[in-house]
Design an enzyme around this catalytic site. Structure first.
Site, mmCIF file in Angstrom:
data_model
loop_
_atom_site.group_PDB
_atom_site.id
_atom_site.type_symbol
_atom_site.label_atom_id
_atom_site.label_comp_id
_atom_site.label_asym_id
_atom_site.label_seq_id
_atom_site.Cartn_x
_atom_site.Cartn_y
_atom_site.Cartn_z
ATOM 1 C CG HIS A 67 -1.955 -1.018 1.225
ATOM 2 N ND1 HIS A 67 -2.975 -1.029 2.152
ATOM 3 C CD2 HIS A 67 -2.176 -2.095 0.425
ATOM 4 C CE1 HIS A 67 -3.770 -2.053 1.917
ATOM 5 N NE2 HIS A 67 -3.294 -2.724 0.878
ATOM 6 C CD GLU A 69 -2.283 4.770 2.371
ATOM 7 O OE1 GLU A 69 -3.341 5.343 2.068
ATOM 8 O OE2 GLU A 69 -1.983 3.633 1.952
ATOM 9 C CB CYS A 97 -6.053 -0.138 5.442
ATOM 10 S SG CYS A 97 -4.361 -0.770 5.272
ATOM 11 C CB CYS A 100 -1.523 1.890 5.959
ATOM 12 S SG CYS A 100 -1.250 1.022 4.387
#
Length: 172
Positions: A67, A69, A97, A100
């Protein structure tokens, strides 16, 4: 410890808005590259960009932990001290999320600013197998930690702009 609750648009300055828009541009670039449309950057207190990333996760064949992030905070943590990161901000196109948020916490980033809420994202993606959304706000993850993380978002004035990167992506 409680994550600091901050209203969204009322306290955004020009710098915050500029960097959130930069995260949205990273999301658009990820989409153009055939990746999930998310983008993030870590910015030091003095305005220096420490790291940036687009999403690089493409399940089922790819690594779903890639991801934007998580990639951005990991890159920043490899090059900068926890003290620097504690004063830094992660700007992201969508709410981090749970995975993250954990990475943000462990990398010592002290502030998060995001445009698009997880609930809004779910409306855009639906029940897509590549985005099995967790209904766990990043504020809840941060509130479980021992140090505060300031969270600003969702940002109503930028949510539709951030949503545009997702239009047509999850239906193709």
């Amino acid at each position: 410890m409680d994550a600091k609750m901050v209203p969204d648009d009322g306290i955004l300055d020009e710098r915050d808005t500029r960097f959130v828009r930069q995260a949205i541009a990273l999301a658009e670039r990820a989409k153009a590259a055939g990746r999930h449309p998310f983008g993030a950057l870590v910015v030091a207190a003095d305005g220096t960009v420490l790291a940036e990333a687009g999403n690089n996760a493409m399940p089922p064949e790819g690594d779903p932990t890639q991801h934007a992030e998580r990639l951005a905070v990991a890159a920043a943590a490899q090059r900068h001290s926890p003290q620097t990161l504690a004063k830094a901000t992660l700007y992201t196109s969508a709410e981090p999320c749970a995975m993250c948020a954990g990475a943000i916490y462990w990398c010592h980033v002290g502030r998060v600013v995001y445009a698009l809420s997880e609930q809004h994202l779910l409306k855009l993606t639906g029940n897509h197998p590549e985005n099995p959304t967790l209904s766990l706000p990043c504020r809840t993850v941060f509130a479980s930690g021992q140090r505060p993380v300031e969270v600003i978002g969702p940002i109503a004035a930028l949510a539709e702009e951030a949503a545009q990167a997702h239009v047509g992506f999850w239906t193709s």
